[in-house]
Design an enzyme around this catalytic site. Sequence first.
Site, PDB file in Angstrom:
ATOM      1  N   SER A   1       0.810  -1.220   0.000  1.00 25.83           N
ATOM      2  CA  SER A   1       0.000   0.000   0.000  1.00 25.83           C
ATOM      3  C   SER A   1       0.839   1.263   0.000  1.00 25.83           C
ATOM      4  O   SER A   1       1.952   1.311   0.489  1.00 25.83           O
ATOM      5  CB  SER A   1      -0.933   0.009   1.205  1.00 25.83           C
ATOM      6  OG  SER A   1      -0.249   0.477   2.344  1.00 25.83           O
ATOM      7  N   LYS A   2       0.242   2.262  -0.540  1.00 27.64           N
ATOM      8  CA  LYS A   2       0.880   3.543  -0.735  1.00 27.64           C
ATOM      9  C   LYS A   2       1.310   4.181   0.580  1.00 27.64           C
ATOM     10  O   LYS A   2       2.354   4.808   0.654  1.00 27.64           O
ATOM     11  CB  LYS A   2      -0.125   4.455  -1.434  1.00 27.64           C
ATOM     12  CG  LYS A   2       0.466   5.596  -2.219  1.00 27.64           C
ATOM     13  CD  LYS A   2      -0.678   6.310  -2.921  1.00 27.64           C
ATOM     14  CE  LYS A   2      -0.196   7.465  -3.762  1.00 27.64           C
ATOM     15  NZ  LYS A   2      -1.316   8.071  -4.492  1.00 27.64           N
ATOM     16  N   ARG A   3       0.512   4.005   1.603  1.00 35.71           N
ATOM     17  CA  ARG A   3       0.787   4.697   2.856  1.00 35.71           C
ATOM     18  C   ARG A   3       1.997   4.132   3.592  1.00 35.71           C
ATOM     19  O   ARG A   3       2.677   4.862   4.307  1.00 35.71           O
ATOM     20  CB  ARG A   3      -0.403   4.669   3.819  1.00 35.71           C
ATOM     21  CG  ARG A   3      -1.715   4.204   3.263  1.00 35.71           C
ATOM     22  CD  ARG A   3      -2.791   4.211   4.350  1.00 35.71           C
ATOM     23  NE  ARG A   3      -2.490   5.133   5.428  1.00 35.71           N
ATOM     24  CZ  ARG A   3      -3.097   6.295   5.594  1.00 35.71           C
ATOM     25  NH1 ARG A   3      -4.010   6.663   4.757  1.00 35.71           N
ATOM     26  NH2 ARG A   3      -2.785   7.072   6.608  1.00 35.71           N
TER      27      ARG A   3
END
Length: 484
Positions: free
Chosen positions: A251-253
């Site tokens: 995931s991006k986060r």
Amino acid sequence: MDISAGSAHRRPALMSTPVRVRFAPAPTGYLHVGSARSALFNWLYARHHGGTLVLRIEDTNAALATPEFYEAITKPLDWLGIDWDEGPIYQSERTDLYLAAVTSLLDSGHAYYCGCKQDEIDARNKATGFKGGYDGHCRDLNLADGPGVSVRFRTPDEGSIEISDLVRGNVVFNAVELEDFVIRRGNGSPVFLVANAVDDADLGITHVVRGEDLLNTTPKVALLWDALGYGPLPIYAHLPLLVGEDRKKLSKRKASVALADFEADGFLPEAMANYLALLGWGPKDDVEVRPMEEIIALFDLADVNKAPAFFDMKKLEHINGEYIRALSVNELIERLQPWLGENAPWPAERFDPETFAAVVPHVQERLRRLPDIWSQVDWLFTDDPPVETVEKEIKQISKAMDREEVPAVLDAVIDAFTSCDWTADALNDAVREVGDRLEAKSQVPVRIAVTGRRVGPPLFEPMALLPRETVLSRLRARRATYPS
RNA sequence: GCCCCGUUCGUCCAGCGGCCUAGGACGCCUGCCUUUCACGCAGGUAACACGGGUUCAAAUCCCGUACGGGGUACCA
């Protein structure tokens, strides 16, 4: 050529049509490493078989159809070394084709108009306890087209859909599980499922290689495919997902997932491609780090793993280090250029390419990422490298030698450096002599005084490149921090 | 919930019924080299999720359980 259809000796594998694969990302503003891996596997398969790779941009969402979004995909692909043979094909420019398919589905009775609003569907399902998604409310209402009216595909009430998948074997879905899904939105735009079927057929795609997250959409595309009379389905290959520390989809986060970030962080594209090829696949001879030509020769979708793969930054860094070490000095200097300009931790005017070129061979084996160069050589181009804290110095020096010994060592070295020849050998001899005489690891305090760090490249060669006065003044300054 | 997929060292990969007392790589730990660190070299650590079958023989085939993941949109 033997054309006897009944021949028991047909050899379909050898005689079959050439491989045509496609990489079909949705433009999201950046290229996710997972997508890059899919692109790479498509590319490897195409190159291995001498086939064709088509780049297709899935921008049925018109808002995403801009040049910036396109470049956000193609630049990272270029960087990685992935080239394509056809395309880019923009789905946003092929809407008519998809709409024609929708119309033909309507005409053949495979699809129907639906005027239901989502909240109406939800309300009905809540009332009836139906859990299968759309309840088929408008199936036989013979509604007319109009504003806000969508088109749904009439899924079979029984039977099964079988997908042949090179990675997972044959996957079977029950038709009953599939709701009558929307193929044209209320605003008149086609959804990706239609675009998918139409394009894969139109482009003659033989193998669909993509992430496992798309596996469940496959039976819907297969249904459309059949209803549209496209003949045999392509072969599928659903790749295991790339996961992060939490074992969930990267995931991006939580980490950098944009391929462009890896370029910015100083990874070499060939190292990145090599590492990505190792996620979900591995050569049988256990040789992991190797030229892409060899990977192409060895690669096969049938050997791809089924389980999700953890993206291991440590291993990526190790492989990157191997690739950096394999570079020629000149090549490395070339690759280092982006890190030597404005964003370098030294005043631009102080940078000296010659001095730099002289140290690179000494630091090459110490780099895992390109920007690691900074902490290795900054002391040559600035008078105030980010000196590590005194606390740390005390700790380290006490390990190598007693802190009380430092002033004497520094005094002796300053004395020797004042008059000795200014060559690496002479400096080395001088420090060694002091060490022998005082029975101390004399190099440690000198290194800290001159470079500002406890660790770094071999000391004397680079140090000889600095003016005598510079070195002496740093030694004196450090000496002054101790009591006399 | 339902549907689909999966499960070999901490991690990635090898293994496709006997060659497995399970191999390689990363990581970690030792040692050697080195007046730093790194590289290199030599070692070490550590896994077939569980339970039933099938078979002379199973990490490899089948079934179940557990656990994990993905999907379940008028996003793709």
